[in-house]
Design a protein around this motif. Structure first.
Motif, PDB file in Angstrom:
ATOM      1  N   GLY A  21       0.784  -1.224   0.000  1.00  0.00           N
ATOM      2  CA  GLY A  21       0.000   0.000   0.000  1.00  0.00           C
ATOM      3  C   GLY A  21       0.816   1.274   0.000  1.00  0.00           C
ATOM      4  N   VAL A  22       2.107   1.174   0.250  1.00  0.00           N
ATOM      5  CA  VAL A  22       2.979   2.344   0.320  1.00  0.00           C
ATOM      6  C   VAL A  22       4.125   2.237  -0.686  1.00  0.00           C
ATOM      7  CG1 VAL A  22       4.538   3.672   1.815  1.00  0.00           C
ATOM      8  CG2 VAL A  22       2.420   2.701   2.749  1.00  0.00           C
ATOM      9  N   ALA A  27       1.876   0.949  -6.044  1.00  0.00           N
ATOM     10  CA  ALA A  27       2.105   2.250  -5.426  1.00  0.00           C
ATOM     11  C   ALA A  27       3.357   2.918  -5.993  1.00  0.00           C
ATOM     12  CB  ALA A  27       2.205   2.107  -3.907  1.00  0.00           C
ATOM     13  N   ASP A  31       3.592   6.245  -8.089  1.00  0.00           N
ATOM     14  CA  ASP A  31       4.356   7.362  -7.518  1.00  0.00           C
ATOM     15  C   ASP A  31       5.346   7.933  -8.533  1.00  0.00           C
ATOM     16  OD1 ASP A  31       3.016   7.149  -5.108  1.00  0.00           O
ATOM     17  OD2 ASP A  31       4.648   6.103  -4.082  1.00  0.00           O
ATOM     18  N   ASP A  34       3.311   9.782 -11.140  1.00  0.00           N
ATOM     19  CA  ASP A  34       2.847  11.038 -10.558  1.00  0.00           C
ATOM     20  C   ASP A  34       3.981  12.069 -10.492  1.00  0.00           C
ATOM     21  OD1 ASP A  34       1.109  12.877  -9.337  1.00  0.00           O
ATOM     22  OD2 ASP A  34       1.405  12.026  -7.346  1.00  0.00           O
ATOM     23  N   ASP A  40      -1.721  10.862 -10.481  1.00  0.00           N
ATOM     24  CA  ASP A  40      -1.612   9.637  -9.675  1.00  0.00           C
ATOM     25  C   ASP A  40      -2.664   8.635 -10.141  1.00  0.00           C
ATOM     26  OD1 ASP A  40      -1.394   7.613  -7.829  1.00  0.00           O
ATOM     27  OD2 ASP A  40      -1.949   8.847  -6.101  1.00  0.00           O
ATOM     28  N   MET A  42      -3.246   5.803  -9.177  1.00  0.00           N
ATOM     29  CA  MET A  42      -3.709   4.967  -8.082  1.00  0.00           C
ATOM     30  C   MET A  42      -4.548   5.741  -7.062  1.00  0.00           C
ATOM     31  SD  MET A  42      -1.296   2.276  -6.133  1.00  0.00           S
ATOM     32  CE  MET A  42      -1.885   1.685  -4.578  1.00  0.00           C
ATOM     33  N   ALA A  43      -4.816   6.990  -7.325  1.00  0.00           N
ATOM     34  CA  ALA A  43      -5.519   7.844  -6.365  1.00  0.00           C
ATOM     35  C   ALA A  43      -6.809   7.225  -5.814  1.00  0.00           C
ATOM     36  CB  ALA A  43      -5.803   9.207  -6.979  1.00  0.00           C
ATOM     37  N   ARG A  46      -5.755   4.594  -2.993  1.00  0.00           N
ATOM     38  CA  ARG A  46      -4.723   4.878  -1.987  1.00  0.00           C
ATOM     39  C   ARG A  46      -5.309   4.708  -0.585  1.00  0.00           C
ATOM     40  NH1 ARG A  46       0.643   5.510  -3.664  1.00  0.00           N
ATOM     41  NH2 ARG A  46       0.587   6.527  -5.694  1.00  0.00           N
ATOM     42  N   GLY A  47      -4.550   4.052   0.269  1.00  0.00           N
ATOM     43  CA  GLY A  47      -4.958   3.892   1.658  1.00  0.00           C
ATOM     44  C   GLY A  47      -6.022   2.838   1.901  1.00  0.00           C
ATOM     45  N   THR A  48      -6.346   2.038   0.885  1.00  0.00           N
ATOM     46  CA  THR A  48      -7.412   1.043   1.057  1.00  0.00           C
ATOM     47  C   THR A  48      -6.899  -0.355   1.397  1.00  0.00           C
ATOM     48  OG1 THR A  48      -7.515   0.538  -1.307  1.00  0.00           O
ATOM     49  CG2 THR A  48      -8.957   2.297  -0.491  1.00  0.00           C
ATOM     50  N   ASN A  50      -3.234  -2.565   3.268  1.00  0.00           N
ATOM     51  CA  ASN A  50      -1.908  -2.454   3.888  1.00  0.00           C
ATOM     52  C   ASN A  50      -1.231  -3.808   4.075  1.00  0.00           C
ATOM     53  OD1 ASN A  50      -3.349  -3.502   5.999  1.00  0.00           O
ATOM     54  ND2 ASN A  50      -3.144  -1.718   7.325  1.00  0.00           N
TER      55      ASN A  50
END
Length: 134
Positions: A21-22, A27, A31, A34, A40, A42-43, A46-48, A50
Protein backbone atom coordinates in the motif's frame (compact mmCIF):
# COMPACT_ATOMS: atom_id res chain seq x y z
CA UNK A 1 10.79 12.72 -20.89
CA UNK A 2 14.30 11.29 -21.17
CA UNK A 3 15.30 7.83 -19.96
CA UNK A 4 17.71 9.51 -17.52
CA UNK A 5 14.91 11.55 -15.94
CA UNK A 6 12.70 8.48 -15.60
CA UNK A 7 15.53 6.41 -14.13
CA UNK A 8 16.27 9.14 -11.58
CA UNK A 9 12.65 8.96 -10.35
CA UNK A 10 12.68 5.16 -10.39
CA UNK A 11 15.84 5.18 -8.25
CA UNK A 12 14.34 7.72 -5.85
CA UNK A 13 10.94 6.07 -5.44
CA UNK A 14 11.70 2.36 -5.78
CA UNK A 15 14.71 2.33 -3.48
CA UNK A 16 12.49 1.94 -0.42
CA UNK A 17 11.85 -1.38 1.30
CA UNK A 18 8.67 -3.15 0.12
CA UNK A 19 5.56 -2.11 2.05
CA UNK A 20 2.04 -3.05 0.96
CA UNK A 21 0.00 0.00 0.00
CA UNK A 22 2.98 2.34 0.32
CA UNK A 23 5.94 0.88 -1.57
CA UNK A 24 4.61 -2.07 -3.57
CA UNK A 25 4.53 -2.59 -7.34
CA UNK A 26 1.38 -0.54 -7.89
CA UNK A 27 2.11 2.25 -5.43
CA UNK A 28 5.68 2.77 -6.63
CA UNK A 29 4.81 2.71 -10.33
CA UNK A 30 2.02 5.22 -9.66
CA UNK A 31 4.36 7.36 -7.52
CA UNK A 32 6.95 7.54 -10.31
CA UNK A 33 4.25 8.34 -12.87
CA UNK A 34 2.85 11.04 -10.56
CA UNK A 35 6.30 12.56 -10.01
CA UNK A 36 6.88 12.75 -13.76
CA UNK A 37 3.42 13.75 -15.03
CA UNK A 38 1.55 15.08 -11.98
CA UNK A 39 -1.12 12.37 -12.28
CA UNK A 40 -1.61 9.64 -9.67
CA UNK A 41 -3.23 6.67 -11.44
CA UNK A 42 -3.71 4.97 -8.08
CA UNK A 43 -5.52 7.84 -6.36
CA UNK A 44 -8.91 6.05 -6.09
CA UNK A 45 -7.43 3.18 -4.06
CA UNK A 46 -4.72 4.88 -1.99
CA UNK A 47 -4.96 3.89 1.66
CA UNK A 48 -7.41 1.04 1.06
CA UNK A 49 -5.01 -1.85 1.80
CA UNK A 50 -1.91 -2.45 3.89
CA UNK A 51 -1.13 -6.14 3.44
CA UNK A 52 -1.08 -8.85 0.77
CA UNK A 53 -4.60 -10.04 1.54
CA UNK A 54 -5.93 -6.51 1.26
CA UNK A 55 -4.19 -6.10 -2.11
CA UNK A 56 -5.61 -9.39 -3.38
CA UNK A 57 -9.11 -8.44 -2.20
CA UNK A 58 -8.85 -5.04 -3.86
CA UNK A 59 -7.76 -6.60 -7.14
CA UNK A 60 -10.55 -9.19 -6.90
CA UNK A 61 -13.14 -6.49 -6.16
CA UNK A 62 -12.10 -4.58 -9.29
CA UNK A 63 -12.48 -7.73 -11.42
CA UNK A 64 -8.83 -8.79 -11.61
CA UNK A 65 -5.53 -7.03 -12.16
CA UNK A 66 -6.07 -6.14 -15.86
CA UNK A 67 -9.58 -4.79 -15.18
CA UNK A 68 -8.30 -2.76 -12.22
CA UNK A 69 -5.39 -1.34 -14.23
CA UNK A 70 -7.74 -0.40 -17.09
CA UNK A 71 -10.17 1.25 -14.65
CA UNK A 72 -7.43 3.23 -12.90
CA UNK A 73 -6.11 4.44 -16.27
CA UNK A 74 -9.61 5.43 -17.36
CA UNK A 75 -10.32 7.29 -14.11
CA UNK A 76 -6.96 9.12 -14.40
CA UNK A 77 -7.81 9.95 -18.04
CA UNK A 78 -4.70 8.27 -19.38
CA UNK A 79 -4.33 7.30 -23.01
CA UNK A 80 -3.08 4.02 -24.44
CA UNK A 81 0.69 4.17 -24.62
CA UNK A 82 3.31 2.80 -26.97
CA UNK A 83 6.08 1.88 -24.54
CA UNK A 84 7.89 5.20 -24.25
CA UNK A 85 9.84 6.57 -21.25
CA UNK A 86 7.61 7.50 -18.33
CA UNK A 87 4.62 5.40 -19.36
CA UNK A 88 3.01 3.06 -16.82
CA UNK A 89 2.24 -0.51 -17.77
CA UNK A 90 0.88 -3.85 -16.66
CA UNK A 91 3.27 -6.76 -17.00
CA UNK A 92 2.19 -9.91 -18.76
CA UNK A 93 1.07 -12.80 -16.52
CA UNK A 94 3.97 -14.70 -14.99
CA UNK A 95 6.53 -11.95 -15.68
CA UNK A 96 6.59 -10.51 -12.17
CA UNK A 97 6.10 -11.52 -8.57
CA UNK A 98 2.88 -9.64 -7.88
CA UNK A 99 -0.70 -10.91 -7.86
CA UNK A 100 -1.33 -13.31 -10.76
CA UNK A 101 2.38 -13.02 -11.53
CA UNK A 102 1.78 -9.45 -12.67
CA UNK A 103 3.03 -6.04 -11.60
CA UNK A 104 2.69 -2.41 -12.53
CA UNK A 105 5.84 -1.12 -14.20
CA UNK A 106 7.34 2.15 -15.47
CA UNK A 107 9.03 2.42 -18.84
CA UNK A 108 12.63 3.57 -18.52
CA UNK A 109 13.20 3.34 -22.25
CA UNK A 110 11.64 1.19 -24.97
CA UNK A 111 12.07 -2.45 -23.96
CA UNK A 112 13.09 -1.66 -20.36
CA UNK A 113 10.42 -1.50 -17.67
CA UNK A 114 11.18 -0.99 -13.96
CA UNK A 115 9.13 -2.82 -11.36
CA UNK A 116 9.32 -2.66 -7.57
CA UNK A 117 11.10 -5.54 -5.90
CA UNK A 118 11.53 -6.27 -2.22
CA UNK A 119 14.59 -4.09 -1.78
CA UNK A 120 14.67 -1.96 -4.92
CA UNK A 121 13.55 -2.68 -8.44
CA UNK A 122 14.05 -5.05 -11.34
CA UNK A 123 14.07 -4.31 -15.05
CA UNK A 124 11.79 -6.38 -17.26
CA UNK A 125 11.59 -6.41 -21.07
CA UNK A 126 7.98 -5.47 -21.70
CA UNK A 127 4.37 -5.14 -20.69
CA UNK A 128 1.01 -6.45 -21.80
CA UNK A 129 -0.50 -2.95 -21.99
CA UNK A 130 0.55 0.57 -21.09
CA UNK A 131 -0.72 4.12 -20.70
CA UNK A 132 0.60 7.66 -20.99
CA UNK A 133 -0.48 11.06 -19.78
CA UNK A 134 -2.99 12.68 -22.12
Amino acid sequence: MTPEQVLAEVDRVMGARWEWGVADCCACAADVFDAIWGIDPMAPVRGTYNDAMGAYRLIRDWGGFPAMADAMARIARLEVGSGQPGEIGLSAPGNAGGPDGRAMLICIQPGQWAGKSEMGYVVLPGVERCWRAA
